[in-house]
Structures are given as structure tokens and as C-alpha cells.
Design a protein around this motif. Structure first.
Motif, PDB file in Angstrom:
ATOM      1  N   ALA A  63       0.836  -1.210   0.000  1.00 23.28           N
ATOM      2  CA  ALA A  63       0.000   0.000   0.000  1.00 23.28           C
ATOM      3  C   ALA A  63       0.866   1.254   0.000  1.00 23.28           C
ATOM      4  CB  ALA A  63      -0.931  -0.006   1.209  1.00 23.28           C
ATOM      5  N   PHE A  64       1.992   1.197   0.724  1.00 20.74           N
ATOM      6  CA  PHE A  64       2.898   2.351   0.778  1.00 20.74           C
ATOM      7  C   PHE A  64       3.491   2.606  -0.605  1.00 20.74           C
ATOM      8  CE2 PHE A  64       6.897   4.512   2.019  1.00 20.74           C
ATOM      9  CZ  PHE A  64       6.352   5.526   2.786  1.00 20.74           C
ATOM     10  N   ALA A  65       3.874   1.533  -1.284  1.00 23.04           N
ATOM     11  CA  ALA A  65       4.408   1.661  -2.641  1.00 23.04           C
ATOM     12  C   ALA A  65       3.333   2.238  -3.566  1.00 23.04           C
ATOM     13  CB  ALA A  65       4.877   0.303  -3.152  1.00 23.04           C
ATOM     14  N   PHE A  66       2.109   1.736  -3.432  1.00 24.63           N
ATOM     15  CA  PHE A  66       0.991   2.263  -4.229  1.00 24.63           C
ATOM     16  C   PHE A  66       0.844   3.762  -3.995  1.00 24.63           C
ATOM     17  CE2 PHE A  66      -1.860  -1.778  -4.730  1.00 24.63           C
ATOM     18  CZ  PHE A  66      -0.921  -2.296  -5.603  1.00 24.63           C
ATOM     19  N   ALA A  67       0.894   4.154  -2.720  1.00 24.67           N
ATOM     20  CA  ALA A  67       0.671   5.558  -2.378  1.00 24.67           C
ATOM     21  C   ALA A  67       1.775   6.431  -2.975  1.00 24.67           C
ATOM     22  CB  ALA A  67       0.597   5.726  -0.867  1.00 24.67           C
ATOM     23  N   LEU A  68       3.032   5.960  -2.904  1.00 25.12           N
ATOM     24  CA  LEU A  68       4.129   6.746  -3.477  1.00 25.12           C
ATOM     25  C   LEU A  68       3.950   6.884  -4.980  1.00 25.12           C
ATOM     26  CD1 LEU A  68       7.351   5.617  -1.568  1.00 25.12           C
ATOM     27  CD2 LEU A  68       5.816   7.531  -1.103  1.00 25.12           C
ATOM     28  N   LEU A  69       3.537   5.791  -5.626  1.00 19.95           N
ATOM     29  CA  LEU A  69       3.279   5.831  -7.068  1.00 19.95           C
ATOM     30  C   LEU A  69       2.192   6.847  -7.394  1.00 19.95           C
ATOM     31  CD1 LEU A  69       3.316   2.124  -8.311  1.00 19.95           C
ATOM     32  CD2 LEU A  69       4.679   4.026  -9.187  1.00 19.95           C
ATOM     33  N   ALA A  70       1.096   6.770  -6.628  1.00 17.67           N
ATOM     34  CA  ALA A  70      -0.040   7.649  -6.899  1.00 17.67           C
ATOM     35  C   ALA A  70       0.319   9.098  -6.606  1.00 17.67           C
ATOM     36  CB  ALA A  70      -1.244   7.220  -6.062  1.00 17.67           C
ATOM     37  N   HIS A  71       1.219   9.283  -5.636  1.00 17.16           N
ATOM     38  CA  HIS A  71       1.653  10.638  -5.288  1.00 17.16           C
ATOM     39  C   HIS A  71       2.479  11.227  -6.432  1.00 17.16           C
ATOM     40  CE1 HIS A  71       2.460  13.895  -2.569  1.00 17.16           C
ATOM     41  NE2 HIS A  71       3.775  13.769  -2.718  1.00 17.16           N
ATOM     42  N   LYS A  84       5.854  22.801   2.357  1.00 17.08           N
ATOM     43  CA  LYS A  84       6.542  22.376   1.131  1.00 17.08           C
ATOM     44  C   LYS A  84       7.260  23.566   0.488  1.00 17.08           C
ATOM     45  CE  LYS A  84       2.768  19.838  -0.106  1.00 17.08           C
ATOM     46  NZ  LYS A  84       1.863  19.270  -1.106  1.00 17.08           N
ATOM     47  N   ASP A  85       6.594  24.740   0.532  1.00 18.55           N
ATOM     48  CA  ASP A  85       7.213  25.941  -0.039  1.00 18.55           C
ATOM     49  C   ASP A  85       8.498  26.283   0.693  1.00 18.55           C
ATOM     50  OD1 ASP A  85       5.533  26.393  -2.074  1.00 18.55           O
ATOM     51  OD2 ASP A  85       4.239  27.822  -1.021  1.00 18.55           O
ATOM     52  N   ALA A  86       8.444  26.186   2.011  1.00 19.34           N
ATOM     53  CA  ALA A  86       9.629  26.491   2.805  1.00 19.34           C
ATOM     54  C   ALA A  86      10.771  25.558   2.417  1.00 19.34           C
ATOM     55  CB  ALA A  86       9.309  26.348   4.288  1.00 19.34           C
ATOM     56  N   ALA A  87      10.440  24.261   2.255  1.00 18.93           N
ATOM     57  CA  ALA A  87      11.463  23.274   1.889  1.00 18.93           C
ATOM     58  C   ALA A  87      12.036  23.588   0.509  1.00 18.93           C
ATOM     59  CB  ALA A  87      10.857  21.873   1.903  1.00 18.93           C
ATOM     60  N   ARG A  88      11.140  23.976  -0.402  1.00 17.16           N
ATOM     61  CA  ARG A  88      11.583  24.329  -1.738  1.00 17.16           C
ATOM     62  C   ARG A  88      12.519  25.540  -1.673  1.00 17.16           C
ATOM     63  NH1 ARG A  88       6.166  23.812  -3.672  1.00 17.16           N
ATOM     64  NH2 ARG A  88       6.170  21.545  -3.850  1.00 17.16           N
ATOM     65  N   GLY A  89      12.146  26.485  -0.830  1.00 18.69           N
ATOM     66  CA  GLY A  89      12.951  27.690  -0.678  1.00 18.69           C
ATOM     67  C   GLY A  89      14.340  27.388  -0.153  1.00 18.69           C
ATOM     68  N   MET A  90      14.425  26.317   0.683  1.00 18.49           N
ATOM     69  CA  MET A  90      15.721  25.929   1.230  1.00 18.49           C
ATOM     70  C   MET A  90      16.542  25.145   0.218  1.00 18.49           C
ATOM     71  SD  MET A  90      14.487  24.740   4.988  1.00 18.49           S
ATOM     72  CE  MET A  90      16.038  24.010   5.449  1.00 18.49           C
ATOM     73  N   GLY A  91      15.956  24.895  -0.949  1.00 18.19           N
ATOM     74  CA  GLY A  91      16.713  24.225  -2.005  1.00 18.19           C
ATOM     75  C   GLY A  91      16.585  22.716  -2.010  1.00 18.19           C
ATOM     76  N   LEU A  92      15.566  22.154  -1.323  1.00 19.58           N
ATOM     77  CA  LEU A  92      15.381  20.704  -1.342  1.00 19.58           C
ATOM     78  C   LEU A  92      14.782  20.271  -2.686  1.00 19.58           C
ATOM     79  CD1 LEU A  92      15.790  21.072   1.733  1.00 19.58           C
ATOM     80  CD2 LEU A  92      14.053  19.329   2.078  1.00 19.58           C
ATOM     81  N   THR A  93      15.208  19.098  -3.165  1.00 18.50           N
ATOM     82  CA  THR A  93      14.617  18.563  -4.384  1.00 18.50           C
ATOM     83  C   THR A  93      13.259  17.965  -4.035  1.00 18.50           C
ATOM     84  OG1 THR A  93      15.530  16.379  -4.046  1.00 18.50           O
ATOM     85  CG2 THR A  93      16.903  17.934  -5.244  1.00 18.50           C
ATOM     86  N   GLU A  94      12.434  17.671  -5.073  1.00 23.01           N
ATOM     87  CA  GLU A  94      11.103  17.101  -4.822  1.00 23.01           C
ATOM     88  C   GLU A  94      11.213  15.798  -4.047  1.00 23.01           C
ATOM     89  OE1 GLU A  94       7.979  18.355  -5.371  1.00 23.01           O
ATOM     90  OE2 GLU A  94       9.128  20.162  -5.808  1.00 23.01           O
ATOM     91  N   TRP A 136      10.608  12.766   1.296  1.00 26.87           N
ATOM     92  CA  TRP A 136      11.099  11.931   2.400  1.00 26.87           C
ATOM     93  C   TRP A 136      11.393  12.716   3.664  1.00 26.87           C
ATOM     94  CZ3 TRP A 136      10.717   6.796   2.358  1.00 26.87           C
ATOM     95  CH2 TRP A 136      10.477   6.196   1.104  1.00 26.87           C
ATOM     96  N   LYS A 137      11.748  14.023   3.525  1.00 29.73           N
ATOM     97  CA  LYS A 137      12.152  14.771   4.721  1.00 29.73           C
ATOM     98  C   LYS A 137      11.057  15.678   5.265  1.00 29.73           C
ATOM     99  CE  LYS A 137      17.055  14.587   4.055  1.00 29.73           C
ATOM    100  NZ  LYS A 137      18.287  15.304   3.690  1.00 29.73           N
TER     101      LYS A 137
END
Lengths: 240, 253
Positions: B73-81, B148-158, B163-164
């Protein structure tokens, strides 16, 4: 891969089951009386549908008003949510065996036991659905002069429909599944095929499982369709 | 006394058994031989050891099934995400598996896997997929856009954001899904006996002998206790896994 692992034996298992559904067969233990065939399959299916609908109706009659009332009052959250959690922990086999041993066999004890399994999901989801209605909306309704009963019927109930129907679907799944072991309480549903391998043979067991699965899916589709119809158009347009 | 033979002269009853005679002569009949008994504490304490192995079998069935269900189910969810097009088909597909009664599922597997523990595990893990998938998905969906915006602003990849940031914030709902899946599976695993998978159901459905209430109450009671124990463990894990919730509560207090 060896030839023995090719689909042939697998196929044969299901082919026999199809044959069992559509034509009567000899049984070694019924003394010449034939078993299976569409007539018997439909008869047992109908019994399962009847007891399941009856139990679902009883569960809704009890759980819906309680969920609506307590949700509207905003009281009894621990009980409503706790009951939902506790309901999941009930082992259906033990429940039906207990009812058969203590209360007795027949349709009434069966429907009672099935309703017990249906009440918790409906009650919890109704309660949660009503609680999730925006308090500002309820205040607005009160402001335009609606009585408490009107607020429940015209505002809270329609907005809680998706959640309520989720509960009803959960209850229906529990009830249909448990109605399959109804022969333990003396009611001959499709479970009779599944539990009666010595009478119906392996083909009968697999056939019973196939028809039960189809029946369960039909219930699920019907309730999903009903959920769509009952959800007001305004709510459907909102992104969930 | 509800004894149907009460009032009939002893001689006429003949050899109905020692217990009955004892009762007529004033000595007590063992509980399980009495009509309309509900629970025999003596029998229960003498035979409790019989329930150890079935309880352990049931425990194993639940752990293995939920683990498999979680991984899939976790794999399914990551795929669907990642691929939004898959969201609906995965939701509908797991929904179908969820709606099929476990007993029917066991027997549909009969021509393929036969009777045994594997059959029970396949059906039970298929049942858990929808619950876990839904909860992972709604956990991910409820992550605030600002985080998510804050993380993007810090330069994290998708990928790093997933994961973080997203998955850690979804932990409460993921554990909630595991809790519901586990508790339901404990209850349903009682049916595994009918698939030849053992478990506490063996003490209820042994050769169709269903009329001994003490055994039914004991098996059902142990199953319920096991479910409640899982419930408690998950509530605890959820608290431990989300330290920021406590920090928030302290900050607002």
C-alpha cells in the motif's frame, strides 16, 4: 517452468465452479438429491441479500438518529468514536458462534448479531460527519430563524452525507461478510456452499465464494451510486 | 434448575452419567455438563494453555499480513503521489479487494494456493491495502503547502521534500491507518481457520462443534484483548513518533 505449473489445473478449479453454478450436480452425501444449479444459487443469494439488508436497516435505524443527535449536541465524542474503534475488534466468527450457543439459531438472532457489527461504523461516521459541519454555517442557519430540528435536517444532515455513507458502506461490508457465516446460526446463505465442502464438493465451495464476492461488490457499487445521488450538487463541486 | 430430567425418578433415568447422578445425590455436576451454562471458570483455567499456540498463530498471521499490506500500500501511495493519474485506479482497485468478504477471498484462492497459512495471509493483506493506502494518501494531501514551499525555498529537491518533509508530517495518519488495519485484521484472522490457516478460530470452529460457550468466549476474548493491545501500542507509537505535537501542545498551554 514445468508443465504442471501452467494454468491448466488452476483453470479446471474455476471451470468446475462455473459448472456448479449453472447446472445441478450429483452429491455423494445427499442420497441422490442433486446440488448446485442456478436455482439453488439464487435461492441462497436471495437469503443472504434479505438478511443483510434487514440487518443494515436495523443498524441504520439505531445508529443514524443517535449519531445525528449526539453530533448536533456535540456530546459523547468519546463514546461515539470509542465505539467505532471497539466495533472493529469484534471477531465475527466468535460473535456468531456465541449468539448460536447462547441466544439460539434463526433469522432474528442472526440479524441482531449482524446489526451489532453494522452499528459502530455508522454511528461513528455520522457523529464525525455532523461535527465536521462548519459551526459558522450552523450559526448562519440559526440566524435566519431555523429551529434546531430544521438545522439538523436541512443543514447538518445533507452536509454530513458523504461521511454518513462512508459509514453505511463500511457497515454493509461487515454485514455481507458476516452473513456468509450465517449457516452457523442456522440460516442458509451462500456460506452454506463455502462451509459445506462435504456436501457440495470443492466446486461448490469455490462457486459459493465467487457468487459471494460478486454479491458483495454489487452492494458496494449500489451504495457508492447511492452516495453520489444523495450528495448535494454543491458539495460534489467542492474539491475534497 | 433447568434440568429437563428433573422430577423423573432416578431409576427411570438409568445410566445417564455419573455427573447427573452426583447432582441428584447432592454433589455438584461439572460446569460444562450443566445445561444452559454460560462460562465455566474452572474449565477455562484448566484449559487456558490450549489457547497459547492458536493465539501465537493469530498474532503471526496479523503481523505478516499487515507488514505485506503496508509495503504494498505504501508503494501504491508513493506511485499515486508521483503519478496522479494512478490515484483513482489504485483507490478503486484496493476498494474492490476491501469489499470482498475474507471468507470468499480464502476460497477464491483455493484452486490457486489451496488451503493453508499462505492463503489466509494473501486474503488478509489484500484486505488491509485500502485502509493503509487511503491513510497514506490523505496524510500526504494534508501536508500544508507552506511547509513544502519552505522546503523548496531551502533548495530541497522534490524527492527530498517527499522523504524529509511530507512523509514525516504524514506519520500520524499513516500510523492511524496501520492501527485500523491491524485491529480489523486481528478480528478477521479468527476466520483463518476456515482457510486452513490456524489461529484462535480453531478453538471455535473445530469440526463444526460450536456449542461450548466457554471456548467461544475464551477465543473471542483473547482476540479482542489482542486487538486492544495493538490499539494501545499504536496510540503510544503515534505519540512517540510525533514529538512536535507535544511541543505544540506545551507551547499553546
Amino acid at each position: 517452468m514445468s508443465a504442471a505449473l501452467l494454468p491448466h489445473p488452476l483453470f479446471a478449479g474455476f471451470a468446475g465452479a462455473f459448472e456448479f453454478i449453472f447446472s445441478k450436480q450429483e452429491s455423494s452425501v445427499t442420497g441422490g438429491k442433486k446440488v448446485g444449479g442456478l436455482e439453488q444459487v439464487l435461492e441462497l443469494s436471495w437469503t443472504q441479500i434479505e438478511v443483510s439488508l434487514l440487518a443494515l436497516a436495523v443498524a441504520m435505524l439505531i445508529a443514524l438518529p443517535l449519531g445525528l443527535y449526539f453530533g448536533h449536541k456535540g456530546a459523547g465524542e468519546l463514546v461515539a468514536v470509542g465505539l467505532g474503534n471497539a466495533g472493529r475488534a469484534i471477531p465475527e466468527l466468535a460473535l456468531l458462534a456465541f449468539v448460536a450457543a447462547i441466544v439460539g439459531v434463526g433469522v432474528v438472532p442472526l440479524v441482531g448479531a449482524l446489526a451489532v457489527l453494522g452499528i459502530p461504523p455508522i454511528l461513528t461516521n455520522t457523529f464525525v460527519g455532523i461535527r465536521q459541519v462548519d459551526r459558522a454555517t450552523v450559526d448562519a442557519a440559526r440566524g435566519v430563524g431555523m429551529t434546531e430540528f430544521e438545522i439538523m435536517r436541512k443543514v447538518e444532515l445533507p452536509m454530513a452525507v458523504p461521511s454518513i455513507m462512508t459509514g453505511v458502506r463500511g457497515a454493509s461490508i461487515n454485514i455481507i461478510a458476516t452473513a456468509t457465516i450465517a449457516p452457523l446460526v442456522g440460516v442458509v446463505t451462500l456460506g452454506d456452499f463455502i462451509l459445506g465442502e462435504n456436501v457440495y464438493g470443492v466446486d461448490g465451495v469455490v462457486a459459493g465464494a465467487m457468487v459471494t464476492a460478486i454479491l458483495a461488490l454489487l452492494f458496494e457499487f449500489a451504495l457508492a451510486g447511492l452516495q453520489r445521488r444523495l450528495t448535494s450538487r454543491g458539495l460534489r463541486l467542492q474539491p475534497q | 434448575m433447568n434440568n429437563p430430567l428433573a422430577g423423573i425418578p432416578l431409576a427411570a433415568v438409568g445410566e445417564v452419567g455419573e455427573g447427573f447422578l452426583k447432582e441428584r445425590t447432592g454433589e455438584t455436576l461439572p460446569c460444562q455438563a450443566r445445561p444452559n451454562h454460560l462460562f465455566c471458570a474452572d474449565w477455562a483455567s484448566e484449559n487456558l494453555h490450549r489457547y497459547g499456540t492458536p493465539a501465537l498463530q493469530q498474532f503471526e498471521l496479523v503481523i505478516i499480513s499487515v507488514l505485506i499490506g503496508f509495503v504494498v500500500a505504501f508503494a501504491f501511495a508513493l506511485l499515486a503521489h508521483r503519478y496522479h493519474l494512478l490515484q483513482w485506479p489504485l483507490l478503486a482497485g484496493t476498494g474492490l479487494l476491501f469489499a470482498i468478504p475474507s471468507l470468499a477471498f480464502f476460497m477464491l484462492l483455493l484452486p490457486i494456493t489451496g488451503r493453508g497459512r499462505e492463503t489466509a495471509i494473501i486474503a488478509l493483506s489484500a484486505y488491509t491495502l485500502q485502509i493503509i493506502y487511503r491513510n497514506v494518501m490523505s496524510g500526504l494531501a494534508n501536508v500544508p503547502e507552506s511547509a513544502k514551499d519552505a522546503a523548496r525555498g531551502m533548495g530541497l529537491t522534490e524527492n527530498q521534500i517527499l522523504w524529509k518533509v511530507e512523509l514525516p508530517l504524514a506519520v500520524p495518519e499513516i500510523i492511524g491507518g496501520l492501527r485500523i488495519a491491524t485491529v480489523s485484521t486481528v478480528a478477521i484472522a479468527t476466520l483463518a481457520v476456515l482457510a486452513g490457516g490456524g489461529g484462535l478460530g480453531t478453538q471455535i470452529y473445530n469440526g463444526g462443534n460450536l456449542t461450548f460457550p466457554t471456548a467461544i468466549i475464551l477465543s473471542g476474548g483473547i482476540a479482542i484483548l489482542m486487538a486492544l493491545a495493538f490499539e494501545a501500542v499504536f496510540v503510544l507509537v503515534q505519540r512517540l513518533a510525533t514529538p512536535w505535537r507535544r511541543a505544540e501542545a506545551e507551547a499553546t498551554a
